[in-house]
Design a protein around this motif. Structure first.
Motif, short mmCIF file in Angstrom:
data_model
loop_
_atom_site.label_atom_id
_atom_site.label_comp_id
_atom_site.label_asym_id
_atom_site.label_seq_id
_atom_site.Cartn_x
_atom_site.Cartn_y
_atom_site.Cartn_z
N SER A 1 51.61 12.14 19.87
CA SER A 1 50.61 12.32 20.93
C SER A 1 49.31 12.81 20.31
O SER A 1 48.94 13.99 20.40
CB SER A 1 51.13 13.32 21.97
N SER A 2 48.62 11.90 19.66
CA SER A 2 47.42 12.26 18.90
C SER A 2 46.32 12.84 19.78
O SER A 2 45.56 13.72 19.34
CB SER A 2 46.90 11.03 18.14
N ALA A 3 46.23 12.37 21.01
CA ALA A 3 45.21 12.89 21.93
C ALA A 3 45.47 14.38 22.21
O ALA A 3 44.52 15.18 22.31
CB ALA A 3 45.21 12.10 23.21
N PHE A 4 46.73 14.75 22.34
CA PHE A 4 47.07 16.15 22.55
C PHE A 4 46.72 16.97 21.30
O PHE A 4 46.22 18.10 21.39
CB PHE A 4 48.56 16.28 22.86
N GLY A 5 46.96 16.40 20.12
CA GLY A 5 46.58 17.07 18.88
C GLY A 5 45.08 17.30 18.79
O GLY A 5 44.62 18.36 18.34
N PHE A 6 44.31 16.31 19.22
CA PHE A 6 42.86 16.45 19.23
C PHE A 6 42.42 17.60 20.14
O PHE A 6 41.54 18.39 19.79
CB PHE A 6 42.21 15.14 19.67
N PRO B 1 41.29 14.31 11.93
CA PRO B 1 42.54 13.57 11.71
C PRO B 1 43.23 13.13 12.99
O PRO B 1 43.80 12.03 13.05
CB PRO B 1 43.40 14.58 10.93
N SER B 2 43.19 13.95 14.03
CA SER B 2 43.79 13.56 15.31
C SER B 2 43.07 12.37 15.91
O SER B 2 43.70 11.47 16.48
CB SER B 2 43.77 14.73 16.28
N ALA B 3 41.74 12.36 15.78
CA ALA B 3 40.96 11.24 16.31
C ALA B 3 41.28 9.95 15.57
O ALA B 3 41.47 8.89 16.18
CB ALA B 3 39.47 11.55 16.21
N VAL B 4 41.36 10.02 14.24
CA VAL B 4 41.71 8.83 13.45
C VAL B 4 43.14 8.40 13.76
O VAL B 4 43.46 7.20 13.84
CB VAL B 4 41.54 9.12 11.94
N SER B 5 44.01 9.38 13.97
CA SER B 5 45.42 9.10 14.24
C SER B 5 45.62 8.32 15.53
O SER B 5 46.56 7.54 15.65
CB SER B 5 46.21 10.40 14.29
N VAL B 6 44.74 8.53 16.50
CA VAL B 6 44.86 7.81 17.78
C VAL B 6 44.89 6.31 17.54
O VAL B 6 45.71 5.58 18.11
CB VAL B 6 43.70 8.19 18.72
N ALA C 1 36.48 6.76 21.96
CA ALA C 1 35.06 6.85 22.33
C ALA C 1 34.54 8.28 22.24
O ALA C 1 33.37 8.50 21.91
CB ALA C 1 34.86 6.30 23.74
N GLN C 2 35.41 9.26 22.49
CA GLN C 2 34.97 10.66 22.46
C GLN C 2 34.63 11.14 21.06
O GLN C 2 33.85 12.09 20.89
CB GLN C 2 36.06 11.54 23.07
N VAL C 3 35.22 10.51 20.04
CA VAL C 3 35.00 10.96 18.65
C VAL C 3 34.68 9.77 17.76
O VAL C 3 35.07 9.73 16.59
CB VAL C 3 36.24 11.72 18.12
N ILE D 1 35.43 -1.88 20.72
CA ILE D 1 34.42 -1.66 21.77
C ILE D 1 34.08 -0.17 21.86
O ILE D 1 32.91 0.21 21.99
CB ILE D 1 34.94 -2.18 23.13
N ALA D 2 35.13 0.68 21.79
CA ALA D 2 34.90 2.12 21.88
C ALA D 2 34.09 2.64 20.71
O ALA D 2 33.25 3.54 20.87
CB ALA D 2 36.25 2.84 21.96
N LEU D 3 34.33 2.10 19.51
CA LEU D 3 33.57 2.53 18.34
C LEU D 3 32.12 2.01 18.39
O LEU D 3 31.18 2.71 17.99
CB LEU D 3 34.24 2.03 17.07
N LYS D 4 31.95 0.80 18.87
CA LYS D 4 30.62 0.18 18.92
C LYS D 4 29.78 0.73 20.06
O LYS D 4 28.58 0.96 19.92
CB LYS D 4 30.78 -1.34 19.06
N SER D 5 30.44 0.93 21.20
CA SER D 5 29.71 1.39 22.39
C SER D 5 30.51 2.47 23.11
O SER D 5 31.17 2.20 24.13
CB SER D 5 29.44 0.20 23.33
N PRO D 6 30.47 3.69 22.61
CA PRO D 6 31.28 4.77 23.20
C PRO D 6 30.95 5.03 24.66
O PRO D 6 31.83 5.40 25.45
CB PRO D 6 30.93 5.98 22.33
N ARG D 7 29.71 4.83 25.03
CA ARG D 7 29.30 5.11 26.41
C ARG D 7 29.95 4.16 27.42
O ARG D 7 29.92 4.43 28.63
CB ARG D 7 27.78 5.04 26.54
N SER D 8 30.53 3.09 26.94
CA SER D 8 31.20 2.15 27.85
C SER D 8 32.39 2.81 28.56
O SER D 8 32.83 2.31 29.61
CB SER D 8 31.69 0.92 27.08
#
Length: 398
Positions: free
Chosen positions: A348-353, A368-373, A295-297, A107-114
């Motif tokens: 903590s991939s979000a912290f890495g991002f 890479p941090s975004a993919v790692s999440v 959704a952010q990335v 859902i986040a990839l398809k509709s990030p604004r959600s």
């Protein structure tokens, strides 16, 4: 002559028509009665015909009374039936944790604004809710037992900051990532364990108190270790806000855990009633947190390319495998080994991002941090569900 015969037979007739007294009943019961499926029975050779009839009727009556006394199964109330149904549903929902992670990620990839509504304040609140749902299952004794054996925390700290950074560097080079992507991979390997690991440890029947202490230790350790590793492996200086990390650790990790433990200690009956809800709260919080980060990335994740996807998957998967195998080979028990494996795998991939966004000049370093999440959440949840259905040996249970 007839009168004499009558008087001679009189005692025998009286005995035949008279029921035994209390004393004789106890004696006969002790020596001659035996318990059968339908009640009490008495050998026929010891009784006269009339006495056998009386004994049989008494046995039947006693059996009927016993059946009448046995209370029927108590009918469950509607509320109890509904609660039982909820517990079964919650167990199924928890088992499907990887599926929910995939669904929310899609859902986040398809509709990030959600997920635009999920601001930083909500993000922090969801992390706190996740930790509270774990803290309510703990007691101070759980932490006391863990502190008596600090070797587990030391082992996992080494896995987090020695094995994982070098594994990330090796995988990045093996999959041919460019310099910016390689820097982002090393950053993922050099950051602390994520809070979602505590939920996955709970699902995997690991040691939640140990997981919380490991998360706290690696989070505080990130103040020194993350900049040191990035400088040593990449030649880059990554400044880290030590005060900010300390405050966040207290707010997001230690505070909710303390509130949960306190509630468990002073209101155990209340906790017992709401305990089946905690896994659902944890799963829902984690899914929303993952979806918000994705959704952010979302665009960067979609266009990341297969080499980066595979290297991130391998980092978290191999981290979990080595994080389990090495402790087992060095003598740690099953529960501690499961806990260390999940804690090592789930960074903590979000912290890495956030660090890559703030301190790495090249935009590609944050991908890479975004993919790692995504792969971190999937790998940890799959390991947790697999271990949930693998019994722990009886001699290794706490």
């Amino acid at each position: 002559m007839k009168s004499a015969v009558f008087f001679l037979l009189l005692p025998s007739l009286v005995t035949s028509f008279t029921l035994p007294n209390t004393r004789s009943t106890r004696i006969v019961t002790s020596r001659h009665f035996s318990l059968t499926k339908n009640g009490f029975s008495m050998p026929s050779k010891t009784l006269s015909p009339l006495s056998r009839t009386i004994a049989t009727e008494t046995s039947i009556n006693m059996s009927d009374e016993a059946v009448a006394v046995t209370p029927p199964p108590e009918e469950k109330s509607f509320g109890q039936k509904a609660f039982d149904a909820y517990v079964k549903t919650a167990n199924i929902a928890t088992t499907l944790f990887p599926l929910w992670t995939l669904l929310f990620t899609g859902i986040a990839l398809k509709s990030p604004r959600s997920f635009d509504w999920f601001t930083t304040e909500y993000f922090t609140a969801a992390l706190a809710a996740l930790m509270l749902s774990m803290g309510i299952t703990l007691t101070p004794d759980d932490f006391t037992k863990v502190l008596e054996k600090p070797g587990s925390v030391a082992m996992q700290f080494s896995l987090c900051y020695a094995m994982m950074p070098f594994l990330a560097l090796g995988l990045g080079k093996a999959f041919g990532l460019d310099n910016a992507m390689l820097a982002g991979m090393v950053l993922v390997g050099s950051i602390n364990g994520g809070q979602a690991s505590n939920l996955c440890t709970y699902i995997a029947r690991g040691n939640v108190a140990l997981s919380v202490l490991m998360t706290t230790a690696t989070t505080v350790g990130a103040i020194v270790m993350t900049p040191l590793l990035c400088k040593g492996l990449l030649g880059a200086v990554v400044p880290v806000d030590a005060k900010g990390i300390a405050i966040s650790t207290i707010q997001v990790v230690l505070g909710p855990i303390f509130v949960g433990m306190t509630t468990n200690k002073f209101f155990p009956n209340f906790v017992k009633k709401i305990l089946p809800i905690t896994p659902v709260v944890g799963v829902l919080s984690t899914c929303i947190l993952v979806a918000s980060a994705v959704a952010q990335v979302s665009e960067q994740i979609i266009h990341a390319g297969m080499p980066l996807q595979l290297s991130c998957l391998a980092l978290h998967l191999l981290g979990g495998i080595v994080g389990y195998a090495l402790p087992r080979l060095t003598g740690f028990d099953e529960i501690s080994s499961r806990t260390m494996a999940i804690e090592t795998s789930m960074k903590s991939s979000a912290f890495g991002f956030l660090l890559a966004k703030l301190h790495f000049g090249d935009y590609a370093a944050r991908v890479p941090s975004a993919v790692s999440v995504v792969w971190m959440a999937l790998t940890g949840s799959i390991l947790a569900v697999i271990w949930r259905y693998i019994p722990i040996p009886e001699d290794e249970k706490n």
